[in-house]
Design an enzyme around this catalytic site. Structure first.
Site, PDB file in Angstrom:
ATOM      1  CD  GLU A  63      -1.360  -2.277   2.176  1.00  0.00           C
ATOM      2  OE1 GLU A  63      -2.176  -2.898   2.875  1.00  0.00           O
ATOM      3  OE2 GLU A  63      -0.142  -2.571   2.134  1.00  0.00           O
ATOM      4  CB  CYS A  91      -1.132  -3.342   8.865  1.00  0.00           C
ATOM      5  SG  CYS A  91       0.065  -2.153   8.188  1.00  0.00           S
ATOM      6  CB  CYS A  94      -1.178   0.173   5.119  1.00  0.00           C
ATOM      7  SG  CYS A  94       0.463  -0.533   4.832  1.00  0.00           S
TER       8      CYS A  94
END
Length: 177
Positions: A63, A91, A94
Site C-alpha cells: 500500500e 494494517c 497502511c
C-alpha cells in the site's frame, strides 16, 4: 500512448486482478504476497507489492509503495481522487497512510482478523475522530486473495494448503505481513 491492460481497470474486480498480479510477484521475490494498485478514474497511477525482504525495510508494504508512486505521478500528497485496491486488509500503518493521504477510496480482498485496521481489528478509515474518513469496499475476490496467502505460507512450512489462514504458534496470523 494507449493504455494497455496493465494500465487500466474498469471494475473493482479488474483492479483486484492487477493487485493479485503484484502479490504474485511479491511471492516470487520471497515476500508475503500482498499487492496493490492505485487508480484514478480507472487508470493505474501507482503499483506496489510487499518488498520488506527485498528492501530490508519494515515499511515496504504494498500500500505504501503504491501510494508513494501515486503521489509522484499526481504531483502531490493529497490523493482524494485515488482508489487504492489491495489484496489484504491494510494494517494500522497502511490504514493510517490512507487517512493521512486523504485517499478517495479503499478496496480490499481478504480480511485480516489479526492485524486488519479497516474493519476487522480496528477501523481507522471510518474513525470520525480523525481528520479524514476513507470509504471502504471489502471482500473483492476475497477467496482468491486469501488462497494466495494460504498457499504461500503452506509452502513455506512445507505443508499442504488449508482453506483459510491459520493462527501461528506465536499468536499471529499467517496473513500478517
Amino acid at each position: 500512448m494507449v493504455p494497455g491492460p496493465r494500465d487500466a481497470a474498469g471494475t473493482d474486480e479488474e483492479a483486484m486482478r492487477l493487485a493479485l498480479a503484484e502479490a504474485e510477484a511479491a511471492a516470487a521475490g520471497g515476500d508475503v504476497p500482498v499487492g496493490a494498485v492505485a487508480l484514478v478514474e480507472g487508470r493505474v497511477v501507482g503499483r506496489g507489492r510487499n518488498e520488506r525482504e527485498v528492501r530490508r525495510d519494515p515499511t515496504a508494504h504494498a500500500e505504501l509503495i503504491a501510494l508513494q508512486q501515486a503521489a509522484a505521478a499526481l504531483g502531490g500528497w493529497r490523493l482524494d481522487a485515488v482508489t487504492l485496491v489491495v489484496t489484504l486488509e491494510p494494517c494500522p500503518m497502511c490504514a493510517g497512510a490512507l487517512v493521512a493521504a486523504r485517499a478517495g477510496r479503499l478496496v480490499f480482498g481478504a480480511a485480516d482478523p489479526k492485524a486488519g485496521a479497516c474493519g476487522s481489528l480496528y477501523n481507522l478509515c471510518a474513525d470520525p475522530r480523525l481528520n479524514h474518513e476513507v470509504p471502504v469496499t471489502a471482500g473483492v475476490l476475497a477467496e482468491e486473495c486469501g488462497a494466495l496467502l494460504t498457499d504461500f505460507f503452506a509452502g513455506r512450512r512445507g505443508r499442504r494448503p488449508v482453506a483459510a489462514p491459520q493462527a501461528t504458534d506465536d499468536g499471529g496470523s499467517e496473513a500478517t505481513r
